[in-house]
Design a protein around this motif. Structure first.
Motif, PDB file in Angstrom:
ATOM      1  N   SER A 128      45.098  58.518  -2.321  1.00  0.00           N
ATOM      2  CA  SER A 128      45.895  58.245  -1.117  1.00  0.00           C
ATOM      3  C   SER A 128      45.223  58.678   0.178  1.00  0.00           C
ATOM      4  N   MET A 129      44.152  59.489   0.119  1.00  0.00           N
ATOM      5  CA  MET A 129      43.497  59.964   1.343  1.00  0.00           C
ATOM      6  C   MET A 129      42.755  58.826   2.029  1.00  0.00           C
ATOM      7  N   GLN A 130      42.939  58.716   3.331  1.00  0.00           N
ATOM      8  CA  GLN A 130      42.255  57.692   4.114  1.00  0.00           C
ATOM      9  C   GLN A 130      41.173  58.268   5.017  1.00  0.00           C
ATOM     10  N   SER A 131      41.248  59.577   5.264  1.00  0.00           N
ATOM     11  CA  SER A 131      40.259  60.209   6.149  1.00  0.00           C
ATOM     12  C   SER A 131      40.211  61.702   5.854  1.00  0.00           C
ATOM     13  N   ILE A 132      39.166  62.352   6.358  1.00  0.00           N
ATOM     14  CA  ILE A 132      39.023  63.803   6.191  1.00  0.00           C
ATOM     15  C   ILE A 132      40.053  64.510   7.086  1.00  0.00           C
ATOM     16  N   PRO A 133      40.654  65.595   6.619  1.00  0.00           N
ATOM     17  CA  PRO A 133      41.571  66.353   7.480  1.00  0.00           C
ATOM     18  C   PRO A 133      40.878  66.845   8.743  1.00  0.00           C
ATOM     19  N   THR A 134      41.642  67.003   9.792  1.00  0.00           N
ATOM     20  CA  THR A 134      41.082  67.510  11.046  1.00  0.00           C
ATOM     21  C   THR A 134      40.851  69.014  10.935  1.00  0.00           C
ATOM     22  N   ASP A 135      40.024  69.534  11.853  1.00  0.00           N
ATOM     23  CA  ASP A 135      39.788  70.978  11.874  1.00  0.00           C
ATOM     24  C   ASP A 135      41.092  71.738  12.069  1.00  0.00           C
ATOM     25  N   ALA A 136      41.983  71.213  12.913  1.00  0.00           N
ATOM     26  CA  ALA A 136      43.263  71.877  13.169  1.00  0.00           C
ATOM     27  C   ALA A 136      44.121  71.908  11.906  1.00  0.00           C
ATOM     28  N   GLU A 137      44.113  70.818  11.153  1.00  0.00           N
ATOM     29  CA  GLU A 137      44.881  70.777   9.905  1.00  0.00           C
ATOM     30  C   GLU A 137      44.340  71.780   8.897  1.00  0.00           C
ATOM     31  N   ARG A 262      38.929  80.541   1.650  1.00  0.00           N
ATOM     32  CA  ARG A 262      38.603  81.218   2.908  1.00  0.00           C
ATOM     33  C   ARG A 262      38.441  80.243   4.057  1.00  0.00           C
ATOM     34  N   THR A 263      38.070  78.995   3.753  1.00  0.00           N
ATOM     35  CA  THR A 263      37.766  78.025   4.802  1.00  0.00           C
ATOM     36  C   THR A 263      38.650  76.788   4.768  1.00  0.00           C
ATOM     37  N   GLY A 264      39.233  76.477   3.619  1.00  0.00           N
ATOM     38  CA  GLY A 264      40.014  75.257   3.474  1.00  0.00           C
ATOM     39  C   GLY A 264      39.181  74.026   3.186  1.00  0.00           C
ATOM     40  N   TRP A 265      37.865  74.180   3.091  1.00  0.00           N
ATOM     41  CA  TRP A 265      36.967  73.055   2.814  1.00  0.00           C
ATOM     42  C   TRP A 265      36.575  73.030   1.345  1.00  0.00           C
ATOM     43  N   PRO A 266      36.400  71.831   0.784  1.00  0.00           N
ATOM     44  CA  PRO A 266      35.918  71.732  -0.598  1.00  0.00           C
ATOM     45  C   PRO A 266      34.534  72.360  -0.730  1.00  0.00           C
ATOM     46  N   SER A 267      34.300  72.970  -1.870  1.00  0.00           N
ATOM     47  CA  SER A 267      32.993  73.572  -2.134  1.00  0.00           C
ATOM     48  C   SER A 267      31.979  72.492  -2.477  1.00  0.00           C
ATOM     49  N   SER A 268      30.719  72.784  -2.214  1.00  0.00           N
ATOM     50  CA  SER A 268      29.655  71.819  -2.492  1.00  0.00           C
ATOM     51  C   SER A 268      28.421  72.555  -2.998  1.00  0.00           C
ATOM     52  N   GLY A 269      27.467  71.783  -3.519  1.00  0.00           N
ATOM     53  CA  GLY A 269      26.203  72.355  -3.963  1.00  0.00           C
ATOM     54  C   GLY A 269      26.121  72.617  -5.453  1.00  0.00           C
TER      55      GLY A 269
END
Length: 331
Positions: A128-137, A262-269
């Motif tokens: 259902s996601m259409q775009s990346i969340p904003t920094d504020a979100e 800690r950041t709300g961002w998906p992990s990578s690497g």
């Protein structure tokens, strides 16, 4: 090695062949804690084996009733309802589990954090996601996360979530804990050997009825009928975290479902992390934490912990391992 993009574990159980004639292997698959559990025991006969499995099942259901954030009658739900309001007195068992969870948070600099449940579900992996969340979100999503805001009072045996909208959940440690407790119960009842497999978070004891060690096959998911290497598992546990099941892609970038609290961002690497240790609870928590921490920090941590090992596959499909791991293929 570079073809291996994740670690998929399968136990090889030799039903009947070479077994002690006085022992049988009994297995049952069940849906518990919202996922699949496979319980295998070595017993004197099938009837006793199934009784043992029923006892383990009841123990797992007891744990679920204690830690479930979805069950409104659980102690965990009571803690969440009183976030920012008042401390909640809980059983010693739950208090100690939360205490250990906080210790793992300290050890991993917050990469593991049971207050991740406070995050808004702004990352969706259902198409259902259409775009990346904003920094504020994203900033708003993690505003109520932080293990240091989980206040424990040992004397009163209470748990207090310091902010009004905080929540805790045990999704990254609960299955491992349940597997440990089921194993502990069966060992106390003189069940000589078995496996508790909680959707890939598993623990073993004893040996197969034949006397051979339980083996884990590390399979190449590009060719799932081929085993890359074998690892014996003796009185030990293993858990895996990976990005191969749930992810989204935006602008050619793959975003995993494992979110850094800690950041709300998906992990990578990293593509997958598998932790080996005595406790399934610890394996469960560290698999998530190391995935979030990344290759260098994760390997460094595991190499400093006694009795704990890791096999890690990075985003280039290259295998890395801690100092105590020897893959059979390397012999």
């Amino acid at each position: 090695m570079r073809q291996v993009i994740s670690l998929i574990f399968c136990f090889v159980l030799f039903w009947g062949y070479g077994q002690d004639q006085n022992l049988v292997t009994v297995h049952k698959a069940l849906k518990l804690m919202g996922t699949r559990f496979d319980i295998t025991v070595v017993a004197q006969n099938e009837d006793i084996g199934y009784i043992n499995i029923d006892e383990a099942t009841a123990e797992i259901q007891r744990i679920e009733n204690l830690i479930s954030a979805w069950n409104p009658d659980s102690e965990t739900s009571e803690i969440n309802r009183n976030a920012g309001i008042k401390p909640v007195q809980v059983s010693l068992e739950l208090f100690k589990l939360i205490e250990r969870a906080k210790q793992i948070s300290e050890l991993t600099d917050g990469a593991f954090d049971i207050s991740y449940a406070s995050m808004d579900q702004i990352w969706k992996y259902d198409g259902s996601m259409q775009s990346i969340p904003t920094d504020a979100e994203i900033e708003a999503s993690v505003a109520n996360v932080g293990y240091h805001k989980i206040i424990l009072d040992e004397d009163q045996q209470t748990v207090f979530l310091a902010k009004k909208n905080m929540k805790i959940a045990f999704g990254a440690i609960g299955k491992g804990y349940a597997a440990d407790k089921a194993k502990e119960l069966l060992v106390s009842k003189q069940v000589v050997a078995g496996i508790i497999n909680a959707a890939g978070d598993l623990t073993t004891w004893g040996t197969k009825a034949s006397g051979e060690k339980w083996l884990i096959g590390i399979a190449n998911p590009l060719s799932k009928d081929r085993i890359f290497s074998w690892l014996p598992i003796v009185e030990s546990s293993v858990a895996t975290s990976g990005n191969y099941e749930k992810f989204v892609i935006f602008n050619g970038i793959r975003y995993s479902h494992i979110i850094d609290p800690r950041t709300g961002w998906p992990s990578s690497g990293i593509n997958s992390v598998s932790i080996f240790a005595k406790s399934a609870e610890l394996c469960d928590a560290l698999a998530t934490a190391v995935y979030i921490m990344g290759k260098d920090a994760g390997l460094s941590l595991i190499n400093q912990l006694g009795g704990t090992e890791v096999i890690l596959v990075d985003s280039d499909n290259k295998i890395h391992k801690s100092s105590g791991i020897l893959l059979e293929k390397e012999n």
